[in-house]
Scaffold this motif. Structure first.
Motif, mmCIF file in Angstrom:
data_model
loop_
_atom_site.group_PDB
_atom_site.id
_atom_site.type_symbol
_atom_site.label_atom_id
_atom_site.label_comp_id
_atom_site.label_asym_id
_atom_site.label_seq_id
_atom_site.Cartn_x
_atom_site.Cartn_y
_atom_site.Cartn_z
ATOM 1 N N SER A 1 58.256 42.452 65.376
ATOM 2 C CA SER A 1 57.552 41.532 64.473
ATOM 3 C C SER A 1 56.068 41.858 64.363
ATOM 4 O O SER A 1 55.464 41.624 63.316
ATOM 5 C CB SER A 1 57.734 40.089 64.949
ATOM 6 N N ALA A 2 55.491 42.369 65.412
ATOM 7 C CA ALA A 2 54.061 42.695 65.397
ATOM 8 C C ALA A 2 53.782 44.021 64.704
ATOM 9 O O ALA A 2 52.828 44.123 63.930
ATOM 10 C CB ALA A 2 53.519 42.733 66.833
ATOM 11 N N TYR A 3 54.603 45.038 64.967
ATOM 12 C CA TYR A 3 54.266 46.384 64.523
ATOM 13 C C TYR A 3 54.936 46.836 63.227
ATOM 14 O O TYR A 3 54.323 47.545 62.434
ATOM 15 C CB TYR A 3 54.575 47.399 65.632
ATOM 16 N N LEU A 4 56.179 46.474 63.005
ATOM 17 C CA LEU A 4 56.874 46.983 61.822
ATOM 18 C C LEU A 4 56.237 46.546 60.500
ATOM 19 O O LEU A 4 56.056 47.377 59.609
ATOM 20 C CB LEU A 4 58.362 46.640 61.875
ATOM 21 N N PRO A 5 55.854 45.268 60.338
ATOM 22 C CA PRO A 5 55.175 44.907 59.085
ATOM 23 C C PRO A 5 53.856 45.660 58.905
ATOM 24 O O PRO A 5 53.521 46.073 57.793
ATOM 25 C CB PRO A 5 54.937 43.398 59.233
ATOM 26 N N ALA A 6 53.127 45.853 59.991
ATOM 27 C CA ALA A 6 51.856 46.582 59.914
ATOM 28 C C ALA A 6 52.073 48.042 59.537
ATOM 29 O O ALA A 6 51.282 48.626 58.785
ATOM 30 C CB ALA A 6 51.107 46.472 61.244
ATOM 31 N N ILE A 7 53.149 48.638 60.017
ATOM 32 C CA ILE A 7 53.477 50.025 59.654
ATOM 33 C C ILE A 7 53.820 50.092 58.171
ATOM 34 O O ILE A 7 53.321 50.958 57.447
ATOM 35 C CB ILE A 7 54.635 50.558 60.525
ATOM 36 N N ALA A 8 54.666 49.173 57.705
ATOM 37 C CA ALA A 8 55.092 49.186 56.299
ATOM 38 C C ALA A 8 53.913 48.987 55.349
ATOM 39 O O ALA A 8 53.886 49.563 54.256
ATOM 40 C CB ALA A 8 56.150 48.108 56.059
#
Length: 173
Positions: free
Chosen positions: A108-115
């Protein structure tokens, strides 16, 4: 065996080719070779705006998951343009590792930021004696909620562009 792209893959290939032709001139590549990362960062933001960075990220985390072939097509077109980006590690390997090995809190913390292109993750895998993950000498220790890493990684590709790293390490002795 005959191999050909599906109509959607051909469309992606043409769109990615056009994108990199417009967004990644050879001057940007030369700047990156000279250690100037501003152009590469701008290219990364443009890729996020085009939706290319979320191709391995499921929709519930803000991505638009595509198949491996579509991701390879994007990497091929980036390679054709000599794009100075950590594309495979940051958009293919890191999201998959987070999806399969990360906690829900990490996903939840990293995947949206990567996208969204807000976080660029690199892969710290190579060691002075090689880069076979099963033979890593780097160790991780957990104590009281804190994490420690003991070892050395080298040749972290595009380290200047990454905001975080997935470190290949072994737990325990």
């Amino acid at each position: 065996m005959e191999f050909s792209f599906t109509p959607g893959q051909a469309l992606l290939r043409n769109a990615a080719s056009d994108f990199f032709t417009r967004s990644c001139p050879i001057t940007l590549v030369r700047e990156a070779m000279d250690g100037k990362a501003d152009g590469a960062r701008r290219l990364w933001r443009n890729m996020a705006a085009a939706g290319y960075l979320g191709m391995a990220v499921p929709a519930e985390y803000g991505g638009d998951v595509q198949g491996l072939m579509e991701q390879v097509i994007l990497c091929q077109e980036a390679g054709r343009a000599l794009a100075p980006l950590p594309l495979a590690g940051a958009t293919m390997v890191a999201p998959r590792l987070l999806l399969h090995l990360g906690t829900e809190e990490q996903r939840s913390a990293y995947l949206p930021a990567i996208a969204k292109g807000e976080m660029t993750m690199g892969l710290a895998m190579a060691e002075p004696d090689g880069d076979e993950p099963r033979r890593t000498s780097c160790r991780i220790s957990l104590s009281g909620g804190a994490c420690g890493i003991d070892g050395r990684k080298c040749f972290v590709t595009h380290a200047a562009l990454t905001g975080g790293w997935l470190v290949v390490a072994r737990r325990g002795a």
